[in-house]
Write a protein that holds these residues in place. Structure first.
Motif, mmCIF file in Angstrom:
data_model
loop_
_atom_site.group_PDB
_atom_site.id
_atom_site.type_symbol
_atom_site.label_atom_id
_atom_site.label_comp_id
_atom_site.label_asym_id
_atom_site.label_seq_id
_atom_site.Cartn_x
_atom_site.Cartn_y
_atom_site.Cartn_z
ATOM 1 N N LYS A 112 0.919 -1.188 0.276
ATOM 2 C CA LYS A 112 -0.040 0.087 -0.077
ATOM 3 C C LYS A 112 0.891 1.251 0.117
ATOM 4 O O LYS A 112 0.378 2.316 -0.586
ATOM 5 N N ASP A 113 1.980 1.024 0.725
ATOM 6 C CA ASP A 113 2.978 2.267 0.645
ATOM 7 C C ASP A 113 3.599 2.483 -0.597
ATOM 8 O O ASP A 113 3.823 3.628 -1.306
ATOM 9 N N PRO A 116 -0.144 3.346 -3.573
ATOM 10 C CA PRO A 116 -1.294 3.873 -3.257
ATOM 11 C C PRO A 116 -2.359 3.788 -4.061
ATOM 12 O O PRO A 116 -2.187 3.835 -5.355
ATOM 13 N N LYS A 122 -4.410 4.685 0.946
ATOM 14 C CA LYS A 122 -3.598 3.729 1.258
ATOM 15 C C LYS A 122 -4.417 2.233 1.402
ATOM 16 O O LYS A 122 -4.087 1.097 1.193
#
Length: 160
Positions: A112-113, A116, A122
């Motif tokens: 997710k980082d 995004p 996120k």
């Protein structure tokens, strides 16, 4: 803090631990799955894409998740049986895990980082969110649940 997808070791649904470093030099498609979701038929597309490209270096990794509408209620054995019987899945399935919140898998926090979602969000919004990883371990794409695996073929081929 992990700096590469290859830093992670994840539990397979059979209880064994799998190092993602074992997939170095492969193109990886990571997807959070569920057996009772409107998108569950995407297992067919995931298996099809896996069958078509595995000899060229693609691996599909399924991460069952029960965080969206309680659509993955079974245990790891039931999930594997469901996937095998209904969709002939033979790509690796991992232990059921969370993708959001304080108990989220560190792998999913990393993904997710790195990629995004819409408007920089996120969090994973639903089952069958997909992440495409290049051979060098770089996250090159995040795809919405309604993106069918077969519709990702061009992007997969680019990475192969």
């Amino acid at each position: 803090m992990s700096t590469s997808i290859y830093d992670f070791e994840m539990p397979l649904n059979n209880g064994q631990t799998k190092s993602l470093a074992d997939y170095k030099d492969k193109v990886i498609l990571i997807v959070n799955t569920a057996s009772k979701c409107g998108f569950t038929p995407q297992y067919t597309g995931l298996q099809s894409v896996y069958d078509e490209y595995k000899d060229k270096g693609l691996v599909v990794l399924g991460f069952p998740c029960d965080q969206f509408g309680h659509q993955e209620p079974g245990d790891d054995g039931e999930i594997e049986q469901f996937c095998s019987l209904n969709f002939n899945v033979d790509f690796p399935l991992f232990k059921k895990s969370e993708v959001n919140g304080k108990n989220a898998s560190p792998l999913y926090n990393f993904l997710k980082d790195q990629a995004p979602g819409l408007l920089g969000s996120k969090s994973i919004k639903w089952n069958f969110t997909k992440f495409l990883i290049a051979r060098d371990g770089t996250v090159v794409g995040r795809y919405a649940p309604n993106t069918k695996p077969e519709d990702m073929a061009k992007d997969i081929e680019k990475q192969l």
